[in-house]
Write a protein that holds these residues in place. Structure first.
Motif, short mmCIF file in Angstrom:
data_model
loop_
_atom_site.label_atom_id
_atom_site.label_comp_id
_atom_site.label_asym_id
_atom_site.label_seq_id
_atom_site.Cartn_x
_atom_site.Cartn_y
_atom_site.Cartn_z
N GLU A 264 47.16 57.79 47.98
CA GLU A 264 47.57 58.05 49.51
C GLU A 264 48.17 59.38 49.45
OE1 GLU A 264 50.32 55.02 50.10
OE2 GLU A 264 48.79 53.48 50.49
N ILE A 265 48.69 59.99 48.53
CA ILE A 265 49.30 61.30 48.80
C ILE A 265 48.15 62.49 48.75
CG2 ILE A 265 51.78 60.64 48.25
CD1 ILE A 265 51.07 62.31 45.44
N PHE B 80 49.94 54.81 45.51
CA PHE B 80 50.73 56.08 46.06
C PHE B 80 50.04 57.24 45.66
CE2 PHE B 80 54.25 59.15 45.18
CZ PHE B 80 54.54 59.15 46.40
N ASN C 154 54.99 58.44 53.01
CA ASN C 154 54.63 58.97 51.85
C ASN C 154 55.09 60.44 51.64
OD1 ASN C 154 53.25 56.57 50.46
ND2 ASN C 154 51.71 56.89 52.12
#
Length: 459
Positions: free
Chosen positions: A261-262, A258, A282
């Motif tokens: 991805e951000i 996560f 997200n």
């Protein structure tokens, strides 16, 4: 092929040294801009004091020294002052992390102040409605409730951004005022204290968080030397929870999918979408987590600090949510950066009062220093200075380059470039005949071949 033991040890030592140097370089890159911004703000603040202070030049210089001396003494000078500063630092860290995690996803969270208000109000409502529960149950319910409320308030922004593309700055500002007026209505209406105006009753005693010093005396102080007069140190145990959350933020942003991805979404949303990353989900999760952190900051402030009640019209003037923007930008959204910048901003807020009382300097100087720090960060002064110095050093050490105009024929000029200055020189060729090893004359080689040989030899 396996290396001998000696070579293997040397290789391992070089690898360890290179890793250490790489780590030091990354630390320097992370801290250089914030430190330069703080130093520049201090210099600019000194100039402001010199201009506005009365008296001679010597008196003004003494005023500058006294101002920063009392600013430091009032924020970190003694244990009591440090405890007052840490009271401000805990909520600042949570609000700064709230802005940081959304900024990593490419969103600018202006709504930390409103999320703090919603979180504190929710924690207070739970305390009033379930006042008969023991503290071991009531305190976790208040913490979870504040995080859920703040997460919903921030999730609305992420949902509108992912679903309709609504800009987060507009929605967060509007939701801030909805939160301010909504909490004012609840404080002055359904939850107003009897025979009081614009305030609620104090939350139950079992919902209040003890000071760290009191908690220490009740636990470790039974076996170790206790702390005398623990009531004068106001820092509550929520600061310990905040430090645990700080480590969790580091783990999520640097060691999870996560977090990766951000970061990708924040750097290039189109590339993230092309790579198969679910940008909408997200974005919603990033804003929900940001709201949960700010909501928790509001709950901790209510549960850990006297008078343990909610006051009307205070959330709109509370600077924590807006100082969080400076904390995140100065800390470059990193864990250690947010911690250090929270200490700086908390110290400026706390020490400004002492500076105003004893150095005869307006307390607004602390706000000016904060503004100057942010101005330096936003203006990118240090990278511009470094680029200019590098460009100048490269021009100063540029070697001379000889470029022939149309072949190195005797008498033809050459272009010599020395420090961006063009100079013409004559090509000098020795007049002696070229002879072989037996002293017999040889045919002079072609000029173009001679030129290519000179170029190959490095001439």
């Amino acid at each position: 092929m396996a290396l001998p033991p000696g070579r293997l040890g040397e290789s391992h030592a070089r690898s360890s040294t290179s890793k250490m140097l790489g780590w030091l370089y990354r630390v320097w890159i992370s801290l250089s801009r914030p430190l330069f911004a703080v130093a520049l703000a201090m210099v600019a603040g000194s100039i402001l004091i010199l201009i506005t202070a009365p008296g001679s030049l010597e008196d003004r210089l003494n005023t500058v020294v006294n101002a920063y001396q009392y600013l430091l003494q009032g924020s970190f000078g003694d244990p009591a002052s440090l405890s007052y500063t840490l009271v401000r630092v805990g909520p600042l860290i949570l609000a700064g992390l709230s802005v940081s995690i959304s900024y990593r996803a490419g969103l600018f969270n202006i709504g930390a102040a409103g999320q703090i208000a919603v979180g504190a109000m929710t924690a207070g409502i739970i305390a009033f409605a379930l006042s008969g529960l023991p503290g071991i149950i009531l305190v976790p319910l208040m913490i979870i409730g504040s995080m859920v409320a703040g997460g919903i308030w921030g999730g609305i922004v992420g949902l509108l951004k992912a679903w309709r593309g609504v800009h987060e700055v507009v929605t967060t500002i509007m939701l801030n005022w909805i939160a301010f007026y909504g909490t004012d209505y609840l404080i002055s209406g359904p939850f107003k204290a009897p025979q009081q105006s614009l305030q609620t009753p104090a939350i139950p005693a079992q919902a209040q968080l003890p000071a760290i010093t009191v908690f220490y005396n009740q636990t470790l102080g039974q076996f170790l030397p206790p702390i005398e007069n623990p009531e004068q140190y106001l820092t509550d145990v929520s600061l310990l929870i905040v430090l645990v959350i700080l480590v969790a933020y580091w783990f999520i942003t640097t060691r999870t999918a996560f977090g990766y991805e951000i970061r990708v979404i924040g750097n290039n949303p189109r590339a993230a979408k092309y790579a198969g990353i679910r940008t909408g989900r997200n974005l919603f999760l990033a804003m929900a987590m940001a709201g949960a952190l700010s909501g928790l900051a509001g709950a901790f402030h209510l549960m850990g600090q006297a008078p343990y009640q909610l006051l009307g019209s205070t959330f709109a003037i509370d600077p924590t949510g807006f100082d969080a923007l400076g904390v995140a930008l100065l800390g470059r959204t990193t864990t250690i950066g947010v911690l250090l910048s929270s200490l700086l901003f908390g110290g400026l807020r706390q020490g400004g009062t002492t500076m105003q009382l004893f150095a005869n300097v307006p307390g607004d100087l602390a706000y000016m220093l904060q503004a100057l720090v942010l101005f330096s960060i936003a203006s990118e002064f240090l990278p511009a200075i470094i680029r200019a110095l590098r460009s100048r050093s490269k021009r100063a050490v540029a070697p001379a380059i000889e470029v022939p105009l149309s072949g190195p024929i005797v008498g033809d000029p050459l272009i010599v470039v020395e420090n961006e200055t063009v100079i013409e020189r004559e090509l000098e060729v020795p007049a002696t005949a070229i002879t072989s090893s037996d002293n017999t004359p040889e045919e002079r080689p072609n000029v173009e071949e001679q030129s290519s040989e000179r170029i190959e030899e490095g001439h």
